[in-house]
Each structure stands twice: as C-alpha cells, then as structure tokens.
Design an enzyme around this catalytic site. Structure first.
Site, PDB file in Angstrom:
ATOM      1  CG  ASN A   1      -1.792   1.083   1.328  1.00 49.53           C
ATOM      2  OD1 ASN A   1      -1.763   2.088   0.321  1.00 49.53           O
ATOM      3  ND2 ASN A   1      -2.833   1.097   2.267  1.00 49.53           N
TER       4      ASN A   1
ATOM      5  NE  ARG B   1      -6.131   1.879  -0.193  1.00 57.79           N
ATOM      6  CZ  ARG B   1      -6.179   3.095   0.594  1.00 57.79           C
ATOM      7  NH1 ARG B   1      -5.106   3.481   1.083  1.00 57.79           N
ATOM      8  NH2 ARG B   1      -7.119   3.586   0.424  1.00 57.79           N
TER       9      ARG B   1
ATOM     10  CG  HIS C   1     -12.541   4.295   3.090  1.00 60.02           C
ATOM     11  ND1 HIS C   1     -13.069   5.325   3.659  1.00 60.02           N
ATOM     12  CD2 HIS C   1     -11.168   4.421   3.143  1.00 60.02           C
ATOM     13  CE1 HIS C   1     -12.361   6.243   4.137  1.00 60.02           C
ATOM     14  NE2 HIS C   1     -10.922   5.640   3.768  1.00 60.02           N
TER      15      HIS C   1
ATOM     16  CD  GLU D   1      -8.612  -0.708   4.161  1.00 58.43           C
ATOM     17  OE1 GLU D   1      -8.742  -0.122   3.096  1.00 58.43           O
ATOM     18  OE2 GLU D   1      -8.266  -0.329   5.009  1.00 58.43           O
TER      19      GLU D   1
ATOM     20  NE  ARG E   1      -9.435  13.306   2.052  1.00 56.10           N
ATOM     21  CZ  ARG E   1      -9.162  11.985   2.277  1.00 56.10           C
ATOM     22  NH1 ARG E   1     -10.062  11.387   2.606  1.00 56.10           N
ATOM     23  NH2 ARG E   1      -8.237  11.534   2.000  1.00 56.10           N
TER      24      ARG E   1
END
Ligand code: AMP
Length: 415
Positions: free
Chosen positions: A7, A99, A189, A396, A250
C-alpha cells in the site's frame, strides 16, 4: 502462497506478507507472517518492521524513492534476521497485491497487472492526482525488483462501489458532463466496506443476498456505505474522497458556492481552496487543534475545550445524518457496522453517534459497548434492537491477498 501486500502513499509504503491460497481462504485460516511501514520516503526514512510473533524493529535510513524503500523491505523479508517461516529467497514470494485508490469506471474488479492495466491506472491519474501516482510507483518498483515472473494484482478502492445504481452515482449536473468527463460518484474505502460486510455475513450467519447493512469506516478518512443485498448501493465519498462525512482534515459535504465565495473574499486560487478543503478542514479546521480524534476527546474531557467539543459534535451529527439517509434509501437495514481507527477504538464516539437513533430502531447497549476489547469484533446493540450494531476491525490487507490469489488462480471472487 506467500503474498506481499503493498500500500504505497506519496511518501510511505506499508506492507504485509500473508500466507493464503484457495483452501486457506475457504477455511478462513490465513496467517500474517510479517508487516511493516516506511515513512518519509525521499529523506531520512523511518522504518518499522515486524515478523509475526516477534517484537517490532525500528530503524532509520535514507531511502531516496519507492524503489529504494521496496528494495529495503524485500532484503529484510528474505534476511536471516527476519526469520520469516517459509521465506528464504525472493522465489518464496509468490505474488504481489497492490492497493490502488482509483479504478474509475474501467476497473470494476481486481485484475492482474499488465501493460494495459498500467496504462488504465495512468489514465485515471487526473481523478486521483495524489494517490494513483504513488500506487503506480509501487507497481513499477515491484516489477523492477521482482521481475516479470512474479504476478502482480491491482485491488481498487473504488471497485466495490461499481454496483451502485445511476440514481446513487450521478450528480444532478448536465448529463453531458458525465458523458464527456465521467464526473460522477465513485466512492472509496471499498475494500474496507467489503471486508466489514463479509465479516458480518460470517458472524450473523447470513447469505450474501440477505446482507443489508450500513458500514461506517471512521478513521482519518471517513466514509459510510449502504450495502443492499451484499452490494454497494450508495456511499458518502464521491468523485474524490472529499465528499461526505467530516474527516480528520477533510470537510466532507459543503455548498459548492463556498468555493467561489472563498476565491472572491480571500483571493485564493482553486488549488489553494483545494488545500483548505482537503488538508485544513474537518476535525482540524473546526477545532483549530488537531485532526486526531483521541486528542480531541482528551481536550474536551480534560480542558472542556469548546471547539474540540464542537468538532466532535459535528462529526457525530454528520454520521447520524448519513445513517438516517441510508436507512431511508434502503427501506431499513439489519445492522450498522463500525470500523476504522475511530469506529473500532472509540466507545465514546460510537455511543454519541447512536444515542438519539432509538426511534429508528437503533439501540446501543452501554455495557457491551464499554466492555468490548480493543481490536476485537463484537455486537454492541441491546438484545431487542431492531437494527443490530457491530464493531468489526477492518482488514483490507487480507482481502487484497485473497483477491491476489483468486486473480492469479483465475478463481471467482465472491467478496
Ligand atoms: P485510521 O485512519 O483508521 O488509522 O484512524 C485514525 C484515527 O483513529 C485518528 O483520528 C485516531 O485518533 C483515531 N483513534 C485511534 N484510537 C482511538 C481511540 N482509542 N479513541 C478515539 N480515537 C481513536
């Protein structure tokens, strides 16, 4: 098979080695053999490495780029120092799973990486200018270091959401803008939402078709997903990860007119506004203190900081709003699942989100919520709650490893 899961971020590289194959997937008995993280690639890098069952090792080294970082990782993996069972040389790493953040409309499932796939990911850079170039760096580096004989697979954050209907993914702007530029909601996600739904199915003993849940990935980035009959039906992030919930830095949903207003009043360029919305907003912007939920909770508790409380309250209220919206869109749901750093670890935030949703049939059990151990899966709703509540720590990397095996073996992916 030993799968190296990678990742890559703009200046970081996270990895795991997971042993899995079709048989182990069926039995749900894979092993994580090692993991690690390299931060600050491009300067004096901080390196954390850990073989399963051993203490973690911290090191520092100047690593110029992602290739140098991966080279460092691979050398450690095959070293006598790491002593990872079953791994002695490069030949013991059988495939690599990457990923990849944005797959646009092109990639609706995980794929073996070839020239055409690389071109497809490169073509998507304009939709994810911060993320996809970093993911590509990992792919180029792995190809160079491992050679063409080791298959590499791309697992996209967006692909789980490719099942969303047009009514969920289209923005109400002129349709030709979608046709011309593919401006639409993609969602992110995806691997985390997919994992939470998969584990729910196992825990609740449900079939895929019977899986009607809302998954809440609450970490530094946050998103909600409405999962209907096992498939993503709607999600809160949009064209980019900026839309939706309040996150660490964010802001999530906002009236788009604010952009023009800001440009006019503050004399800001589009890219400066983009920085404000992506890096200086959310919990950080509201509190003026930090993007870290743990620290905010402490400030609120220890110093009764008004703005810390305000940031947390707005964060929780936005999650409630999405729960309400998704319950309406799906005509109810069987469960709400919390995951991500905040969702997995903060009983306070879970309690604050669920309190006041009783009318909707959501009843949190204070004792179960308080007593659930960190890092553990479990139910936290009252016995009679119409909508069940679960905490499911995300994984994940495991799904990336599984998709890698299935893609390499050409087996169908069921989740
Ligand atoms: P992630 O991006 O999934 O690693 O999540 C990071 C976020 O989880 C940060 O805001 C952390 O402060 C938050 N977090 C981790 N542990 C806790 C905790 N025990 N209580 C509250 N927030 C936490």
């Amino acid at each position: 098979m030993n799968i190296l899961v990678l990742n890559c971020g703009s200046s970081s590289l996270k990895f795991q080695i997971i042993e899995t194959d079709l048989d182990l997937i069926e039995k749900d008995t894979e092993t994580q053999k090692a993991k690690g993280l390299i931060e600050r690639i491009g300067s004096q890098s901080l390196i954390t490495l850990q073989a399963d069952g051993k203490p973690s090792i911290k090191q520092a080294a100047p690593l110029r780029d992602h290739r140098a970082a991966l080279d460092y990782v691979v050398r450690w993996i095959i070293s006598a120092e790491a002593q990872i069972p079953g791994i002695r040389s490069l030949a013991d790493i059988h495939a690599i799973g990457h990923r990849v953040v944005h797959g646009a409309e092109k990639f609706t499932k995980s794929v073996i990486i070839d020239e055409e796939v690389i071109k497809g990911i490169e073509d998507t850079i304009e939709l994810a200018p911060l993320h996809n170039p970093a993911n590509l760096k990992g792919i180029y580096a792995a190809r160079e270091l491992m050679g063409p004989g080791v298959p590499q697979v791309a697992v996209f954050d967006t692909s789980f959401h490719s099942t969303m209907p047009e009514t969920s993914y289209l923005y109400a702007i002129p349709y030709q803008l979608y046709r011309r530029h593919k401006i639409r909601k993609y969602g992110f996600h995806g691997t985390s939402h997919r994992y939470a739904a998969y584990r729910y199915r196992k825990i609740a003993g449900k079939g895929r078709e019977e899986t009607n849940v809302i998954t809440l990935h609450l970490g530094n980035g946050c998103s909600a997903c409405a999962i209907k009959r096992g498939e993503s039906f709607d999600t809160s992030m949009g064209l980019t990860p900026l839309e939706g919930l309040v996150m660490g830095t964010r802001g999530g949903d906002i009236d788009p007119s604010v952009l023009e207003f800001l440009a006019h009043k503050e004399g800001m360029s589009i890219s400066e506004i983009d920085t404000v919305l992506n890096k200086q907003s959310g919990l950080l912007g509201l509190s003026g203190l930090t993007n870290d939920m743990r620290d905010l909770l402490e400030e609120e508790h220890e110093h009764q900081d008004r703005r810390a409380k305000l940031a947390i309250d707005i964060f929780c209220q936005r999650v409630k709003k999405y729960i309400g919206a998704y319950l309406a869109e799906m005509n109810g749901a069987d469960a709400i699942i919390f995951t991500g750093g905040i969702g997995e670890n903060s009983k306070t935030i879970r309690q604050r989100i669920c309190t006041g949703l009783e009318w909707l049939g959501v009843e949190i059990d204070e004792k179960r919520n308080n007593e659930l151990q960190h890092g553990k899966e479990g139910e936290i709703s009252k016995a009679g709650s119409k909508v069940k509540l679960y905490v499911i720590p995300t994984n994940e990397e495991l799904l990336i490893a599984r998709d890698t095996v299935r893609s390499v073996k050409d087996a169908p992916r069921r989740w």
